[in-house]
Design a protein around this motif. Structure first.
Motif, mmCIF file in Angstrom:
data_model
loop_
_atom_site.group_PDB
_atom_site.id
_atom_site.type_symbol
_atom_site.label_atom_id
_atom_site.label_comp_id
_atom_site.label_asym_id
_atom_site.label_seq_id
_atom_site.Cartn_x
_atom_site.Cartn_y
_atom_site.Cartn_z
ATOM 1 N N CYS A 13 0.823 -1.220 0.000
ATOM 2 C CA CYS A 13 0.000 0.000 0.000
ATOM 3 C C CYS A 13 0.853 1.264 0.000
ATOM 4 O O CYS A 13 0.532 2.242 -0.676
ATOM 5 N N ASN A 14 1.938 1.238 0.749
ATOM 6 C CA ASN A 14 2.791 2.416 0.914
ATOM 7 C C ASN A 14 3.883 2.532 -0.146
ATOM 8 O O ASN A 14 4.711 3.444 -0.065
ATOM 9 N N GLY A 15 3.913 1.623 -1.121
ATOM 10 C CA GLY A 15 4.969 1.680 -2.134
ATOM 11 C C GLY A 15 6.340 1.430 -1.546
ATOM 12 O O GLY A 15 7.305 2.124 -1.858
ATOM 13 N N ASN A 16 6.427 0.420 -0.696
ATOM 14 C CA ASN A 16 7.679 0.110 -0.012
ATOM 15 C C ASN A 16 7.953 -1.393 -0.079
ATOM 16 O O ASN A 16 8.105 -2.060 0.926
ATOM 17 N N THR A 17 7.991 -1.911 -1.301
ATOM 18 C CA THR A 17 8.312 -3.327 -1.529
ATOM 19 C C THR A 17 9.711 -3.418 -2.135
ATOM 20 O O THR A 17 10.308 -2.388 -2.474
ATOM 21 N N PRO A 18 10.231 -4.613 -2.349
ATOM 22 C CA PRO A 18 11.522 -4.739 -3.037
ATOM 23 C C PRO A 18 11.432 -4.496 -4.553
ATOM 24 O O PRO A 18 12.418 -4.652 -5.247
ATOM 25 N N PHE A 19 10.265 -4.088 -5.059
ATOM 26 C CA PHE A 19 10.036 -3.969 -6.498
ATOM 27 C C PHE A 19 9.786 -2.511 -6.891
ATOM 28 O O PHE A 19 8.663 -2.005 -6.721
ATOM 29 N N PRO A 20 10.788 -1.809 -7.431
ATOM 30 C CA PRO A 20 10.661 -0.379 -7.741
ATOM 31 C C PRO A 20 9.484 -0.019 -8.644
ATOM 32 O O PRO A 20 8.826 0.998 -8.413
ATOM 33 N N ILE A 21 9.185 -0.836 -9.644
ATOM 34 C CA ILE A 21 8.076 -0.507 -10.551
ATOM 35 C C ILE A 21 6.742 -0.553 -9.797
ATOM 36 O O ILE A 21 5.858 0.273 -10.020
ATOM 37 N N VAL A 22 6.601 -1.498 -8.891
ATOM 38 C CA VAL A 22 5.391 -1.598 -8.068
ATOM 39 C C VAL A 22 5.300 -0.396 -7.138
ATOM 40 O O VAL A 22 4.236 0.226 -7.015
ATOM 41 N N ASN A 23 6.401 -0.048 -6.505
ATOM 42 C CA ASN A 23 6.420 1.098 -5.594
ATOM 43 C C ASN A 23 6.033 2.385 -6.321
ATOM 44 O O ASN A 23 5.259 3.180 -5.804
ATOM 45 N N ALA A 24 6.572 2.575 -7.519
ATOM 46 C CA ALA A 24 6.269 3.786 -8.287
ATOM 47 C C ALA A 24 4.781 3.849 -8.612
ATOM 48 O O ALA A 24 4.141 4.908 -8.464
ATOM 49 N N ASP A 30 12.250 3.732 -6.211
ATOM 50 C CA ASP A 30 13.504 3.112 -5.794
ATOM 51 C C ASP A 30 13.976 3.637 -4.439
ATOM 52 O O ASP A 30 15.058 3.309 -3.984
ATOM 53 N N GLN A 31 13.161 4.419 -3.766
ATOM 54 C CA GLN A 31 13.541 4.988 -2.471
ATOM 55 C C GLN A 31 12.870 4.217 -1.340
ATOM 56 O O GLN A 31 12.026 4.741 -0.611
ATOM 57 N N THR A 32 13.220 2.941 -1.217
ATOM 58 C CA THR A 32 12.650 2.097 -0.168
ATOM 59 C C THR A 32 13.764 1.353 0.536
ATOM 60 O O THR A 32 14.913 1.352 0.080
ATOM 61 N N ASP A 33 13.415 0.675 1.608
ATOM 62 C CA ASP A 33 14.434 -0.105 2.313
ATOM 63 C C ASP A 33 14.646 -1.475 1.683
ATOM 64 O O ASP A 33 15.563 -2.196 2.046
ATOM 65 N N GLY A 34 13.786 -1.867 0.749
ATOM 66 C CA GLY A 34 13.971 -3.121 0.025
ATOM 67 C C GLY A 34 13.555 -4.370 0.769
ATOM 68 O O GLY A 34 13.701 -5.475 0.265
#
Length: 196
Positions: free
Chosen positions: A71-82, A174-178
């Motif tokens: 929900c918060n766009g904080n997954t290991p997947f940048p395209i999903v987060n975006a 791409d700005q997540t903790d991964g």
């Protein structure tokens, strides 16, 4: 405005001005939306059930931390987060983005598809009951898709639709903790020793 009126207008445009890949996609999407209207009318309450219109349940569950991160766009997947960041900030996401994040929620995160459908219901400015729930069922493998398991390769989707990562950069994908799952000491059971 009815789909019939839109298709007639589109047909005139194609005959009198121009027919191209974009006008054909508009036609396809209008027909797909109309299909889901009748699909919902036919299946009614099954539109919202875990098994959908199938006789078997998907192999998913509910993982709060994973769902929160999606929900918060904080997954290991940048395209999903975006895509999720775009949705959260604007109330909109492209059809391709919707398919990508749906596939991720169901396949990579193993989460019950209904949580994603409900999240879209709460956030999309162009929300439509039949299209939303019908598309979620379709991609979760419990709907009208004869393939029964639609799994998008997220790396391939990124290479195809955002090869320069401009969309990912714009929406800070791409700005997540991964991380996917958090482990906290508070999660450990109390009262057990190491030798039990």
């Amino acid at each position: 405005m009815s789909v019939r009126t839109l298709l007639e207008t589109l047909s005139r445009y194609q005959n009198e001005i121009e027919q191209n890949a974009s006008t054909e996609w508009i036609k396809f999407e209008l027909l797909w939306r109309e299909y889901f209207q009748w699909y919902a009318h036919c299946h009614q309450a099954k539109l919202f059930t875990f098994k959908g219109i199938k006789s078997h349940a998907p192999t998913t569950s509910f993982y709060f931390e994973r769902f929160r991160r999606w929900c918060n766009g904080n997954t290991p997947f940048p395209i999903v987060n975006a895509c999720m960041n775009q949705l959260n900030q604007t109330g909109y996401m492209s059809n391709r983005g919707r398919q990508i994040v749906t596939s991720c929620l169901v396949n990579e995160l193993s989460i019950d598809w209904r949580y994603g459908a409900t999240y879209f219901e709460q956030h999309l400015i162009d929300y439509d009951v039949a299209s939303n729930w019908g598309n979620w069922q379709y991609l979760a493998g419990v709907g009208a898709d004869p393939k029964e398991h639609r799994h998008f390769n997220l790396q391939k989707q990124t290479e195809t639709y955002d090869p320069n990562h401009s969309f990912i950069r714009k929406w800070r994908g791409d700005q997540t903790d991964g991380n996917l799952d958090a482990v906290d000491a508070a999660d450990w059971p109390i009262g057990f020793s190491d030798d039990e």
